[in-house]
Design an enzyme around this catalytic site. Sequence first.
Site, PDB file in Angstrom:
ATOM      1  N   CYS A  74       1.142  -1.271  -0.485  1.00  0.00           N
ATOM      2  CA  CYS A  74      -0.388  -0.100  -0.107  1.00  0.00           C
ATOM      3  C   CYS A  74       0.351   0.900  -0.207  1.00  0.00           C
ATOM      4  CB  CYS A  74      -0.696  -0.128   1.231  1.00  0.00           C
ATOM      5  SG  CYS A  74      -2.038  -1.801   1.993  1.00  0.00           S
ATOM      6  N   CYS A  77       2.614   2.828  -3.341  1.00  0.00           N
ATOM      7  CA  CYS A  77       2.235   4.027  -3.952  1.00  0.00           C
ATOM      8  C   CYS A  77       1.147   4.892  -3.361  1.00  0.00           C
ATOM      9  CB  CYS A  77       0.450   2.922  -4.683  1.00  0.00           C
ATOM     10  SG  CYS A  77       0.581   1.796  -5.728  1.00  0.00           S
ATOM     11  N   CYS A 175     -34.316   0.919  13.731  1.00  0.00           N
ATOM     12  CA  CYS A 175     -32.916   1.106  14.767  1.00  0.00           C
ATOM     13  C   CYS A 175     -33.753   2.667  15.019  1.00  0.00           C
ATOM     14  CB  CYS A 175     -32.023   1.917  12.660  1.00  0.00           C
ATOM     15  SG  CYS A 175     -31.228   0.433  12.247  1.00  0.00           S
ATOM     16  N   CYS A 220     -26.812  -5.661  15.962  1.00  0.00           N
ATOM     17  CA  CYS A 220     -27.832  -4.564  16.066  1.00  0.00           C
ATOM     18  C   CYS A 220     -29.242  -5.949  15.660  1.00  0.00           C
ATOM     19  CB  CYS A 220     -28.364  -3.851  15.720  1.00  0.00           C
ATOM     20  SG  CYS A 220     -27.477  -2.316  17.172  1.00  0.00           S
TER      21      CYS A 220
END
Lengths: 259, 152, 107
Positions: A74, A77, A175, A220
């Site tokens: 990673c 670059c 939610c 959840c």
Amino acid sequence: MTYARLPALLLALLAVAPAHADPIPPGERLSGAAFMSRETRTMQEDDFANPGMLWVREGEALWAEKAGAAARACADCHGAAEATMKGVAARYPAWESRDGRPVDLLGRINLCRVRHQEAAPLAWESRALLALGTHVAAASRGEAIAPDPDPRLAPHRAEGRALYETRIGQLDLACTQCHDAQWGRRLAGNPIPQAHPTGYPLYRLEWQAVGSRQRRLRNCMTGVRAEPFAYGDPAFIAIELYLMERAAGMTIETPAVRP
Amino acid sequence: MRRHGPPLSRRALLAGGTGLVAVALVPAVRASDETMDAAIRAFTQGGALRDGRVVLDVPPLVDNGNSVNLSVTVESPMTAADHVRSIAVFNQKNPQPQVAVFHLGPRAGRAEVTTRVRLADSQRLVAIAPMSDGSLWRASTDVLVTLAACLE
Amino acid sequence: MTRPLVHVPATARKGAVITIKTLIAHPMETGYRPDENGRLIPRDIIGELVCRYNGKEVFRAELAPAIAANPYVAFTTVATETGTLEFRWTDLTGKHWTHTAPITVVA
């Protein structure tokens, strides 16, 4: 045994939960950290006491490690993530033009692996993916959440909001019924937070490990006795888009610690 | 320093652990007042315990029993002539009564340790500090572990 | 994979009491938890942490399964001389992980 007592508690909540709840006014928004004990907040704030830092450091090593057929790291670059990845976690999920779909941060890391490192994608919720994600997201610690303004994200965000407001599971709860209408009250021994995703990936004491936002969402869903979506499901990315917009302007805390 | 360590050696801990694994096949294995007292007696070798000088600090109400901050401080000048040799922590209701033993000496400067423990239930914790003069000091505290709502 | 995270002040005054904080990634599997087939997952814990200051042991902890995952241990030591603090965590099979931290002690 403790688990068996939950439905009764959730049903009690269901009895008082209004079908619709208004969004939390911006001035009343609180990070999950505001609902924790002083000890857990201190654990998050001290980098040498915060176990999430173990993942950040592990991710730092992986960031510099060459991988895949391209034998590229990673860092080859992107340089040092602390500098180049600053603000990225505050903006994601973002529009992915090549595939014409939104991707979240962990999904982006895997796209990079496949396309640029020519490596196999890391498994969802694997230690390596979480370590890389925590390292990248920690570069945005202290930054304000600033969702990607790309208009192509709008329908996905709207879908996320609709999902957030849709009753699901055997307990038939959305939610919004807990996190907009009942926040600050207690469910069993625990306060109900406002569900702002400010610290992911985060170290949860319940998990005894770092986990992703999608793991928390699955948690959840299981809690309301719904079948959780699979990791990477576009519905999760949609919910993440809405949650990040709902938390716009709040501060990134990765690696957060939560109970 | 190792020579002056208390009798709860790592070997003893391991031996105790092996025994408990067998017992663990029976549901709801947990330490009790009795097993905790036995573990404390093994550690102190029957020495007289006095309350005081030790402060055992645990939050009265914890967010999650998987990780509970625990710190112990002992009042001591920590000199070559007068110091804390070790600090041992025991619990009442986890599967086994031992939590940890910290070996200190005058080079610690202060008798002060912090760690994080698992507490399976609300229970009593005991910290014992053997001093260089052979005296044994004790502190105990009760911790309330609340029912977690969002288990996985 | 297991990378310890240790905080030791880089410099300290001679005679000062310094606080050392240690964290290490480890599941601290208790040996009491069943897997999905009902069989107990074997115990896998770090049983010991030793700190040596220029080769001399200044702190040792014996840890039981009651210690939380990713064990955190903080303690103090007197800054006596410039040198190295060495930390060694050992699991029940004898496998160990080490970390060293330099310290400069000034008058």
